[in-house]
Design an enzyme around this catalytic site. Sequence first.
Site, short mmCIF file in Angstrom:
data_model
loop_
_atom_site.label_atom_id
_atom_site.label_comp_id
_atom_site.label_asym_id
_atom_site.label_seq_id
_atom_site.Cartn_x
_atom_site.Cartn_y
_atom_site.Cartn_z
N LYS A 24 0.84 -1.21 0.00
CA LYS A 24 0.00 0.00 0.00
C LYS A 24 0.88 1.26 0.00
O LYS A 24 0.69 2.16 -0.80
CB LYS A 24 -0.92 0.02 1.24
CG LYS A 24 -1.83 -1.18 1.37
CD LYS A 24 -2.73 -1.08 2.59
CE LYS A 24 -2.00 -1.13 3.93
NZ LYS A 24 -1.34 -2.43 4.22
N ARG A 99 -9.88 0.73 8.37
CA ARG A 99 -9.39 -0.61 8.69
C ARG A 99 -10.42 -1.41 9.47
O ARG A 99 -10.17 -2.54 9.85
CB ARG A 99 -8.16 -0.44 9.58
CG ARG A 99 -6.88 -0.92 8.94
CD ARG A 99 -5.86 -0.68 9.99
NE ARG A 99 -4.59 -1.23 9.80
CZ ARG A 99 -3.59 -0.65 9.13
NH1 ARG A 99 -3.77 0.44 8.47
NH2 ARG A 99 -2.42 -1.20 9.13
N ARG A 133 11.97 -5.29 5.22
CA ARG A 133 11.69 -3.86 4.93
C ARG A 133 12.65 -2.94 5.69
O ARG A 133 12.98 -3.16 6.85
CB ARG A 133 10.25 -3.52 5.32
CG ARG A 133 9.96 -2.03 5.17
CD ARG A 133 8.50 -1.70 5.16
NE ARG A 133 7.80 -2.14 6.36
CZ ARG A 133 6.48 -2.07 6.51
NH1 ARG A 133 5.73 -1.57 5.53
NH2 ARG A 133 5.90 -2.49 7.61
N ARG A 166 11.18 -0.96 11.17
CA ARG A 166 10.01 -0.66 12.01
C ARG A 166 9.94 -1.66 13.15
O ARG A 166 10.11 -2.85 12.93
CB ARG A 166 8.74 -0.73 11.16
CG ARG A 166 8.27 0.63 10.70
CD ARG A 166 7.18 0.54 9.68
NE ARG A 166 5.99 -0.17 10.14
CZ ARG A 166 4.85 -0.24 9.45
NH1 ARG A 166 4.76 0.37 8.28
NH2 ARG A 166 3.82 -0.90 9.91
N ARG A 177 -0.34 -8.65 13.62
CA ARG A 177 -0.94 -7.67 12.68
C ARG A 177 -1.76 -8.37 11.61
O ARG A 177 -2.83 -7.90 11.23
CB ARG A 177 0.16 -6.82 12.04
CG ARG A 177 0.74 -5.79 12.99
CD ARG A 177 2.09 -5.29 12.54
NE ARG A 177 2.05 -4.65 11.24
CZ ARG A 177 3.12 -4.53 10.45
NH1 ARG A 177 4.28 -5.00 10.83
NH2 ARG A 177 3.00 -3.92 9.29
P1 AP5 Z 1 4.92 -1.50 2.02
O1 AP5 Z 1 4.58 -0.76 0.79
O2 AP5 Z 1 5.64 -0.79 3.10
O3 AP5 Z 1 3.62 -2.27 2.55
P2 AP5 Z 1 2.31 -1.71 3.26
O4 AP5 Z 1 1.14 -2.37 2.62
O5 AP5 Z 1 2.32 -0.24 3.32
O6 AP5 Z 1 2.51 -2.39 4.67
P3 AP5 Z 1 2.47 -1.76 6.13
O7 AP5 Z 1 3.22 -2.71 7.02
O8 AP5 Z 1 2.90 -0.34 6.14
O9 AP5 Z 1 0.97 -1.88 6.41
P4 AP5 Z 1 0.27 -1.87 7.74
O10 AP5 Z 1 -1.10 -1.75 7.25
O11 AP5 Z 1 0.56 -3.02 8.63
O12 AP5 Z 1 0.95 -0.68 8.55
P5 AP5 Z 1 0.52 0.84 8.76
O13 AP5 Z 1 1.72 1.65 8.76
O14 AP5 Z 1 -0.61 1.18 7.89
O15 AP5 Z 1 5.81 -2.78 1.56
C1 AP5 Z 1 6.30 -3.71 2.52
C2 AP5 Z 1 7.67 -4.24 2.06
O16 AP5 Z 1 7.52 -4.98 0.86
C3 AP5 Z 1 8.70 -3.15 1.75
O17 AP5 Z 1 9.97 -3.60 2.13
C4 AP5 Z 1 8.61 -2.99 0.22
O18 AP5 Z 1 9.82 -2.55 -0.33
C5 AP5 Z 1 8.27 -4.39 -0.20
N1 AP5 Z 1 7.38 -4.41 -1.37
C6 AP5 Z 1 6.23 -3.69 -1.49
N2 AP5 Z 1 5.64 -3.96 -2.66
C7 AP5 Z 1 6.43 -4.90 -3.26
C8 AP5 Z 1 6.34 -5.59 -4.49
N3 AP5 Z 1 5.32 -5.37 -5.35
N4 AP5 Z 1 7.31 -6.51 -4.81
C9 AP5 Z 1 8.33 -6.73 -3.94
N5 AP5 Z 1 8.49 -6.09 -2.78
C10 AP5 Z 1 7.54 -5.18 -2.43
O19 AP5 Z 1 -0.04 0.75 10.25
C11 AP5 Z 1 0.81 0.54 11.34
C12 AP5 Z 1 0.04 0.48 12.64
O20 AP5 Z 1 -0.65 1.73 12.86
C13 AP5 Z 1 -1.07 -0.57 12.70
O21 AP5 Z 1 -0.57 -1.83 13.08
C14 AP5 Z 1 -2.01 0.05 13.74
O22 AP5 Z 1 -1.51 -0.13 15.03
C15 AP5 Z 1 -1.93 1.53 13.41
N6 AP5 Z 1 -2.96 1.95 12.44
C16 AP5 Z 1 -2.74 2.47 11.20
N7 AP5 Z 1 -3.89 2.75 10.59
C17 AP5 Z 1 -4.88 2.41 11.44
C18 AP5 Z 1 -6.29 2.45 11.37
N8 AP5 Z 1 -6.92 2.89 10.29
N9 AP5 Z 1 -6.99 2.01 12.45
C19 AP5 Z 1 -6.39 1.56 13.55
N10 AP5 Z 1 -5.05 1.48 13.68
C20 AP5 Z 1 -4.29 1.91 12.64
MG MG Z 2 2.52 1.18 4.86
#
Ligand code: AP5
Ligand code: MG
Length: 224
Positions: A24, A99, A133, A166, A177
């Site tokens: 994402k 979410r 990552r 992270r 998660r």
């Molecule tokens: P990346 O693009 O970073 O993946 P992502 O989908 O953004 O994954 P996140 O871990 O950031 O998602 P998340 O939803 O768990 O965390 P968030 O920060 O939103 O890619 C991941 C890796 O893969 C990277 O190394 C990249 O290089 C590689 N990659 C990507 N695409 C690739 C491809 N096509 N091919 C090969 N490699 C690839 O949330 C964190 C925390 O915040 C949550 O756990 C929660 O506690 C809180 N939070 C956030 N939003 C909410 C909400 N709406 N409600 C409640 N709590 C929330």
């Molecule tokens: Mg992300």
Amino acid sequence: MVYKYFMNIQSMKLIFLGPPGAGKGTIARMASERLGIPQISTGDIFRTAVKEKTELGLKVQSILAAGALVPDELTIAIVKERLSWPDVRQSYILDGFPRTIAQAEALATFSKPDSAVDFEVDDDLILFRLTGRRICKSCGAIYHIVTKPPVTEGLCDLCGGELYIRNDDREETVKIRLKAYHEESEPLIEYYSRQGILMAIDGSPDPETVYNTFISKIRRYLKK
Ligand code: AP5
Ligand code: MG
Ligand code: ZN
């Protein structure tokens, strides 16, 4: 605004769904850099708050570290306020929000997304992606030690900033998660499908392929 000329459209309000590690953030950043669409990542907002030790940061620090979800009320208030800024009046990418169904229902009361894009990736690939990552401390650029390594180990190609891991990317926390995703966020796929605005994309190929699929599907979708 660049995207208007590129896509020949006036408005593009998108939600990015998908498990942790689905890409994402990676695709949202590409769209933001190439098309100028503002990216709003609730995860980034929370991590910045933790880093800066703000009141919000102190509230959410232990929740993020444990891999759980931040309470709906708090998350909704933050997104609602952010969506009142002028830069997102016509277009945005919500990366990681909503979410839960409650968040989606709240969003519907203050903004109407054009499409919910669901990046589909299997759980086994997620573990590989998240444990490899690395993120730039200064500009937030996303790397992977195998699939997208920086030119110089530990340093950002774009700004020279230091790369960090992270603290919720440890294997045990990733599993928590993922569980939270399947229980609380996956129902959103059906929710948006019923509304007729779901767009599913295979998130497993390389980022450039995923991005191109995303762009061509969005073009077709918005022309309808
Ligand atoms: P990346 O693009 O970073 O993946 P992502 O989908 O953004 O994954 P996140 O871990 O950031 O998602 P998340 O939803 O768990 O965390 P968030 O920060 O939103 O890619 C991941 C890796 O893969 C990277 O190394 C990249 O290089 C590689 N990659 C990507 N695409 C690739 C491809 N096509 N091919 C090969 N490699 C690839 O949330 C964190 C925390 O915040 C949550 O756990 C929660 O506690 C809180 N939070 C956030 N939003 C909410 C909400 N709406 N409600 C409640 N709590 C929330
Ligand atoms: Mg992300
Ligand atoms: Zn950087």
